[in-house]
Enzyme design. Sequence first.
Site, PDB file in Angstrom:
ATOM      1  N   SER A   1       0.902  -1.116   0.143  1.00  0.00           N
ATOM      2  CA  SER A   1       0.130  -0.084  -0.064  1.00  0.00           C
ATOM      3  C   SER A   1       0.728   1.336   0.000  1.00  0.00           C
ATOM      4  O   SER A   1       0.549   2.238  -0.187  1.00  0.00           O
ATOM      5  CB  SER A   1      -0.892   0.195   1.484  1.00  0.00           C
TER       6      SER A   1
ATOM      7  N   ASP B   1      -2.053   8.856   7.493  1.00  0.00           N
ATOM      8  CA  ASP B   1      -3.323   8.169   8.236  1.00  0.00           C
ATOM      9  C   ASP B   1      -2.330   7.416   9.092  1.00  0.00           C
ATOM     10  O   ASP B   1      -1.266   7.350   9.455  1.00  0.00           O
ATOM     11  CB  ASP B   1      -4.130   7.299   6.973  1.00  0.00           C
TER      12      ASP B   1
ATOM     13  N   HIS C   1       0.580   5.328   6.862  1.00  0.00           N
ATOM     14  CA  HIS C   1       0.975   5.888   5.536  1.00  0.00           C
ATOM     15  C   HIS C   1       1.648   7.308   5.569  1.00  0.00           C
ATOM     16  O   HIS C   1       0.853   8.251   6.209  1.00  0.00           O
ATOM     17  CB  HIS C   1       0.410   5.748   4.168  1.00  0.00           C
TER      18      HIS C   1
END
Length: 381
Positions: free
Chosen positions: A59, A346, A349
């Site tokens: 991600s 977040d 990340h």
Amino acid sequence: MAKVSFTVCPFMCVLMLLCWSAVVRVHVSGQVDIGDVVASPDAGGRRELVPALFIFGDSLIDNGNNNDLPSFAKANYYPYGIDFNGGRPTGRFSNGLTMVDGIAQLLGLPLIPAHSQASGEQVLHGLNYASAAAGILDITGRNFVGRIPFNQQIKNFENTLDQITDNLGANDVAKSIARCLFFIGMGSNDYLNNYLLPNYNTRNQYNGQQYANLLIQEYTRQVTSLYNLGARKFILSGVGLMGCIPSILAQSPDGKCSEEVNRLVIPFNANIRAMVNDLSTNLPGSKFIFVDIYRMFQQDILGNPRAYGINVIDRGCCGIGRNSGQITCLPFQTPCANRNEYMFWDAFHPTEVVNLILARKAFDGNTDFVYPMNIQQLAAL
């Protein structure tokens, strides 16, 4: 431009993949001189340093491959992408650009499209196969249901090569692929969404060093598979200072970094560095570099955040609960306004500003952060 699949797209017109129609000149003789590079119109007129960039990972660098999967690991909703191209969520787990976006720009390339969404001439400079929740181990990330593990990402790349080779010939493809860069950023989920989760038995089976050795054994096999498919220039990104992300901070009574988690990933990063040396020696014609994300955070960004205008290092810009890290950024949640001052976007990340700092350090940093050379030097070989 309408989306087209690789099976439909006319390869000879669209996919001169390889040092491709966008980056090579055809001389009067009709021969393609791969040494001639030209500027991409989508890269602001910058000189393209390599023909293409292929990306594999999780991600941290996924840019939309999970969008259409039955998965809980998605970022194709606002406010993700709030600072990307007019506020458009794309599937990037960031408020804006990712690290590999920054690297692509520094290489003079346009942004590399997601494999699942590639269309038309967008594919000319490479593909991004990364998938949120993916790991080196296939079982990693199963809590999120749908994801594309590294083994499957490699198979997707192989399928791309098969389709191109059918039209262009094995020799031409092999020569061209050898000049492209391969960025791989794997391992974070093998800790966060495997080893550290109570519903996995992994921690009962392996201590930290044993698990790092297990991961690197599989990782070595996977990277060698890419080499056998023609890849020659590799960028291997290590796991960052994981004990300091908002999700881990939220689990700490005092809100401080978890030294236990930070120590846990040190053997894995050490193994990648050793693997860079071993594979460079044992795989003829290959060049490997190790991007030490852990050290970039520890010694530079977290060590002196205000040098980069960063004032908030212990909570996410968008999230819920302690350190804005207990629940990650929800659809249509209002994020912080001063995003360029935040380390983390977040629970897991970095913000765009940090991603671009990492990209720059990987591109032209010294051997404290990129070993044994940086990306700019690798591209010039």
